[in-house]
Design an enzyme around this catalytic site. Structure first.
Site, PDB file in Angstrom:
ATOM      1  N   LEU A 151      34.260  17.731  13.820  1.00 44.24           N
ATOM      2  CA  LEU A 151      34.952  17.705  15.093  1.00 44.24           C
ATOM      3  C   LEU A 151      35.217  19.164  15.528  1.00 44.24           C
ATOM      4  O   LEU A 151      35.686  20.102  15.148  1.00 44.24           O
ATOM      5  CB  LEU A 151      36.451  17.056  14.846  1.00 44.24           C
ATOM      6  CG  LEU A 151      36.588  15.846  14.211  1.00 44.24           C
ATOM      7  CD1 LEU A 151      38.218  15.449  14.053  1.00 44.24           C
ATOM      8  CD2 LEU A 151      35.618  14.746  14.774  1.00 44.24           C
ATOM      9  N   ASP A 152      34.163  19.276  16.487  1.00 42.77           N
ATOM     10  CA  ASP A 152      33.998  20.681  16.971  1.00 42.77           C
ATOM     11  C   ASP A 152      34.405  20.766  18.439  1.00 42.77           C
ATOM     12  O   ASP A 152      34.037  20.270  19.382  1.00 42.77           O
ATOM     13  CB  ASP A 152      32.377  20.842  17.063  1.00 42.77           C
ATOM     14  CG  ASP A 152      32.153  22.147  17.439  1.00 42.77           C
ATOM     15  OD1 ASP A 152      32.785  23.028  17.380  1.00 42.77           O
ATOM     16  OD2 ASP A 152      30.917  22.623  17.533  1.00 42.77           O
ATOM     17  N   GLY A 189      37.021  23.981  14.320  1.00 40.85           N
ATOM     18  CA  GLY A 189      37.512  22.790  14.154  1.00 40.85           C
ATOM     19  C   GLY A 189      37.786  22.055  12.809  1.00 40.85           C
ATOM     20  O   GLY A 189      38.231  22.773  12.120  1.00 40.85           O
ATOM     21  N   LEU A 190      37.599  20.621  12.671  1.00 38.52           N
ATOM     22  CA  LEU A 190      38.087  20.113  11.662  1.00 38.52           C
ATOM     23  C   LEU A 190      36.843  19.082  11.133  1.00 38.52           C
ATOM     24  O   LEU A 190      35.893  18.797  11.728  1.00 38.52           O
ATOM     25  CB  LEU A 190      39.177  18.733  12.050  1.00 38.52           C
ATOM     26  CG  LEU A 190      40.674  19.269  12.061  1.00 38.52           C
ATOM     27  CD1 LEU A 190      41.346  18.253  12.578  1.00 38.52           C
ATOM     28  CD2 LEU A 190      41.225  20.089  10.814  1.00 38.52           C
ATOM     29  N   GLN A 243      25.577  15.179  10.714  1.00 40.64           N
ATOM     30  CA  GLN A 243      25.450  15.944   9.569  1.00 40.64           C
ATOM     31  C   GLN A 243      25.534  15.178   8.387  1.00 40.64           C
ATOM     32  O   GLN A 243      25.503  15.585   7.091  1.00 40.64           O
ATOM     33  CB  GLN A 243      26.709  17.105   9.403  1.00 40.64           C
ATOM     34  CG  GLN A 243      26.699  18.131  10.307  1.00 40.64           C
ATOM     35  CD  GLN A 243      27.806  18.935  10.327  1.00 40.64           C
ATOM     36  OE1 GLN A 243      28.261  19.686   9.091  1.00 40.64           O
ATOM     37  NE2 GLN A 243      28.284  19.568  11.232  1.00 40.64           N
ATOM     38  N   HIS A 348      18.536 -11.156  28.330  1.00 38.15           N
ATOM     39  CA  HIS A 348      20.053 -10.875  28.195  1.00 38.15           C
ATOM     40  C   HIS A 348      20.391 -10.469  29.678  1.00 38.15           C
ATOM     41  O   HIS A 348      20.132  -9.294  30.131  1.00 38.15           O
ATOM     42  CB  HIS A 348      20.388  -9.669  27.354  1.00 38.15           C
ATOM     43  CG  HIS A 348      21.657  -9.531  26.959  1.00 38.15           C
ATOM     44  ND1 HIS A 348      22.259  -8.614  26.067  1.00 38.15           N
ATOM     45  CD2 HIS A 348      22.935 -10.126  27.630  1.00 38.15           C
ATOM     46  CE1 HIS A 348      23.367  -8.823  25.792  1.00 38.15           C
ATOM     47  NE2 HIS A 348      23.848  -9.471  26.845  1.00 38.15           N
ATOM     48  N   LYS A 536      -3.767  33.656  -6.661  1.00 38.41           N
ATOM     49  CA  LYS A 536      -4.263  32.259  -6.881  1.00 38.41           C
ATOM     50  C   LYS A 536      -3.584  31.222  -5.772  1.00 38.41           C
ATOM     51  O   LYS A 536      -2.456  31.351  -5.312  1.00 38.41           O
ATOM     52  CB  LYS A 536      -3.476  31.702  -8.198  1.00 38.41           C
ATOM     53  CG  LYS A 536      -4.238  30.404  -8.658  1.00 38.41           C
ATOM     54  CD  LYS A 536      -3.768  29.904 -10.149  1.00 38.41           C
ATOM     55  CE  LYS A 536      -4.483  28.770 -10.330  1.00 38.41           C
ATOM     56  NZ  LYS A 536      -4.394  27.563  -9.724  1.00 38.41           N
TER      57      LYS A 536
END
Length: 835
Positions: A151-152, A189-190, A243, A348, A536
């Site tokens: 949560l940004d 944030g959180l 993330q 639809h 190599k």
């Protein structure tokens, strides 16, 4: 526990941490200028917090953010860089894992002990970022065991707004059977963490998280945004669902942050979030805190034997529908399993008229909305927006969805039937549909869905209508058989044998290359004579004949490489105007370092269109290090020193791009001592060193101790004798290979199973090649536990693995797949004991 040695506070100190000896330097260096926090303080914090931090990072590949010169301000964080790969200065005891990405691989550290945390602090790696998944004891990637939402807060918002969003998200997650735990991120944030049972892939979990973010945005349009675009984030909180992607990482719980103050990502209780003065905590506060409280985040580690419910593929579908209000099927149970052969196109008439295209896959209908409908054959591609998976019963659904419900409107079946899969990948799907005679498709149709991520949205695909004859060409080659063997003079010519602009004189058989003997530094140090040292290169050995302005390329075992690498042939012909025969290595470089897994995607391709695409995606470089013939003159009896001098005289274009397609390089041979050459190779991230006697002649086709190869890790060529199916997402490719190595008599001896190191595309290509080599009985004696569900194959494919050691029973310990070696035959394979 840190046990310090003697020495002044600012000088180097040799300490013992967690049973490891570590040299600490510049302990009084200030890493946080605003608070005066020193490196010694940082090391002390990580040592003290280790019991709480390590459970959340153990066995997870770690990415580090380093502030070598200390942090700056919040507005200007100072000089910082991400580091994934381990370098040559890494202590040997740091646990590590080799992770294969789509186009490269990295060697990541695993933060599994206190000593590794202290080493991170010593090199100013303040922040530790890890994915939501672990690796097993063999380095194989597992499914994620936790879901995370970041949560940004955007401009104009802060922790208070994040708390409001967190509480709404908590309600949704609890409805899924998940109990989230909040973490103040230490930055702005959180984070919300919830435990998973590991039964779902990263893609599936990411999809659920993305859909949850959209639901939160729909419920709180003035507060929440799920789109990553910065322009949309003012005054709102971004619910960053991404993330959960297998490729993404999150700051680890209890990690320091590289802010102006030494804040920490701290697990909190929901009661703490009620505090109107909630703020981010600094490391000293966290240490005091952990003396008096239990870790709130320990709940996501789970109790032994506890069962944690994970969302299934219909969780998002169910969250949008109330079975009591809509006639749509809303199953309570997990997805059923079908035959992966049903399709339906529904008309639809909702708020916007569109078609819904659905394909049965793994027990659900994978679904796309076609805003402009299904195109006719010959019309341009149309947008297809992937939506949530639907239950299988939806394939027969027709009816009216009530007003006020999700997707309100009338649904009718436009066409339906069965389909056959030609390709199914994360970014490309090709299927042939067998619809109704009176359906909208008019019977049979072939379509391709290609993920474009237009506008940055991974749900955006292109819907392409194809000719049934298959005129569509896939965007990525899926793997052909190896190119035909180069013919000897007078034999029938293969189309793949033709070279660029050369005469028929080049049909003469190419010589076999001289081979090096594996050895050690002491093999070079303990012998008389002068040595030259070449790096190599991790690629495909190539003998090139350049003649009459054209070139022919051959592999170590005689395969014609000319059609596969026409860019190399053309570049060599331009770089060497004389008629010559060269010894070289073809590589694919990324940041100057050969990546064999990238080169694998060019091997075996001979169709011109496929070759052209591969050349555009994977530029090749050829490292030329010897010359065998010049204008018809045999140079193999000349000394190494003389041949190198002639080689340097011959090239008119070197160490640069030629023909705009490939690069020719003549890498230098180093003088000096072997230790310097080996350390240089390690510093450059190369495979090893080849030491060559300066007076040695060229012994074509022979292995000689005049050339000693010094390899940094153990490698072994193996013969594939069988394979075992995988589970879940790997069910349609393969889970592991059964391999063997010839003994001294040439008889194959079982060497174990290889189950890690494969990319998804490599698994699919291998499965296709192995299916074509199926046989009923094993060619070697395989133990019952490995043979129970094995499929056996003709033993003519050679691959290469890295491994830790040989077991006492003659098995490879911790083998990791590197790729097929089409330039080798089973007769070339010998057991390498690293002697």
């Amino acid at each position: 526990m840190v046990s310090r040695g003697s020495g002044r506070s600012g000088g180097p100190q040799l300490v013992e941490i967690g049973g490891r000896r570590l040299r600490l330097t510049n302990l009084d260096k200030v890493l946080y200028p605003e608070t005066g926090t020193t490196k010694a303080d940082v090391i002390g914090y990580y040592s003290s917090i280790a019991p709480h931090l390590l459970p959340f990072v153990r066995d997870r590949p770690a990415t580090r953010k380093r502030w070598v010169h200390g942090v700056g301000t919040d507005d200007d964080p100072g000089e910082v860089f991400f580091q994934k790969n381990l370098d040559g200065s890494t202590p040997d005891w740091v646990a590590r894992v080799d992770i294969e990405h789509s186009d490269h691989h990295n060697v990541y550290p695993l933060v599994n002990d206190e000593a590794t945390l202290a080493w991170f602090a010593q090199i100013a790696s303040l922040e530790i970022h890890v994915p939501q998944w672990r690796v097993d004891s063999h380095g194989a990637r597992q499914n994620p065991d936790r879901l995370v939402l970041d949560l940004d807060p955007g401009p104009g918002t802060g922790l208070a707004e994040c708390v409001t969003v967190a509480r709404s998200a908590r309600e949704f997650l609890q409805g899924m059977g998940l109990e989230p735990v909040p973490v103040t991120s230490g930055s702005k944030g959180l984070h919300l963490y919830a435990a998973l049972d590991g039964s779902q892939t990263s893609d599936a979990v990411s999809e659920v998280a993305h859909e949850l973010a959209r639901v939160l945005e729909a419920d709180h349009p003035d507060l929440v945004v799920s789109d990553m675009k910065k322009a949309k984030r003012g005054g709102r909180v971004l619910v960053d669902w991404s993330q959960n992607s297998g490729a993404k990482t999150t700051i680890a719980p209890y990690s320091l942050r590289g802010r102006a103050h030494p804040t920490v990502a701290v697990p909190r209780t929901w009661e703490e979030l009620d505090d109107p003065e909630l703020r981010h905590l600094e490391y000293s506060e966290v240490l005091d805190r952990m003396q008096t409280i239990d870790d709130p985040l320990a709940a996501i580690l789970g109790d032994e034997g506890a069962v944690v419910r994970t969302p299934d593929r219909l969780t998002v579908y169910r969250s949008k529908r109330d079975g009591a209000k809509t006639p749509e099927p809303v199953p309570e149970e997990s997805p059923a399993q079908g035959n992966d052969d049903t399709f339906v196109v529904q008309d639809h008439h909702a708020r916007g008229h569109h078609h819904d295209f659905r394909l049965e896959r793994d027990g659900v209908l994978v679904s796309w909305a076609l805003p402009k409908g299904v195109p006719d054959l010959g019309e341009k591609n149309r947008l297809a927006v992937q939506t949530e998976d639907h239950p299988l019963d939806y394939a027969s659904f027709e009816g009216r969805i009530p007003t006020g419900e999700y997707g309100a409107g009338t649904v009718t079946i436009w066409d339906a039937g069965t389909y056959v899969t030609e390709k199914w990948r994360d970014d490309e799907i090709i299927v042939t549909l067998d619809g109704r005679a009176d359906g909208g498709l008019g019977g049979r149709a072939k379509i391709a869905l290609i993920r474009t991520k237009a506008g940055g949205d991974p749900k955006n695909w292109l819907f392409h209508r194809m000719e049934l004859e298959g005129t569509y060409t896939a965007a990525e080659h899926e793997g052909d058989d190896a190119a035909p063997t180069a013919t000897a003079a007078g034999g029938p010519a293969s189309p793949a044998r033709r070279r660029v602009g050369a005469t028929d004189r080049s049909s003469r058989r190419l010589p076999s290359p001289m081979l090096a003997t594996r050895g050690s530094v002491s093999d070079v140090d303990s012998t008389d004579g002068d040595w030259a040292f070449e790096m190599k290169w991790d690629g495909i050995r190539c003998i090139a004949r350049i003649e009459d302005g054209g070139a022919v390329l051959g592999s170590r075992n005689g395969l014609d490489l000319t059609a596969t690498f026409p860019d190399i042939a053309e570049a060599l012909a331009e770089a060497f105007p004389s008629d010559v025969v060269l010894d070289a290595e073809i590589v694919a470089l990324e940041k100057g370092r050969p990546v064999f897994s990238a080169l694998q995607n060019r091997l075996g391709i001979t169709k011109p269109a496929d070759v052209a695409r591969a050349m555009a995606r994977i530029p090749a470089t050829v490292m030329v290090f010897d010359v065998l013939e010049r204008e018809g003159e045999d140079l193999t009896r000349e000394s190494y020193t003389r041949r190198r001098a002639i080689l340097d005289e011959l090239a008119v274009v070197r160490n640069g791009t030629t023909s705009g397609k490939a690069t020719v390089q003549i890498p230098p041979a180093l003088d000096g001592d072997v230790e310097h050459a080996v350390s240089t190779s390690k510093r450059l991230g190369l495979e090893g060193v080849v030491a060559k006697r300066t007076d040695s002649v060229y012994r074509a086709g022979r292995r000689s101790r005049d050339w000693i190869k010094l390899v940094h890790e153990k490698t072994q060529e193996v013969v594939i004798v069988g394979w075992r199916p995988g589970n879940n997402a790997l069910a349609e490719s393969l889970g592991s290979l059964l391999v063997a190595v010839p003994d001294d008599s040439g008889a194959l001896v079982y060497a174990g199973r290889v189950g890690t190191g494969f990319t998804d595309s490599a698994r699919r290509r291998l499965r296709a090649q192995l299916d074509a080599r199926a046989r009923k009985t094993p060619v070697v004696d395989v133990p019952r536990p490995d043979a129970d569900d094995a499929e056996w194959v003709r033993a003519d494919l050679v691959g290469e693995v890295t491994f830790a050691d040989w077991t006492g029973g003659g098995r490879l310990r911790h083998p990791v797949w590197r790729g097929l070696r089409p330039d080798r035959t089973p007769a070339d394979v010998t057991r390498d004991d690293g002697l």
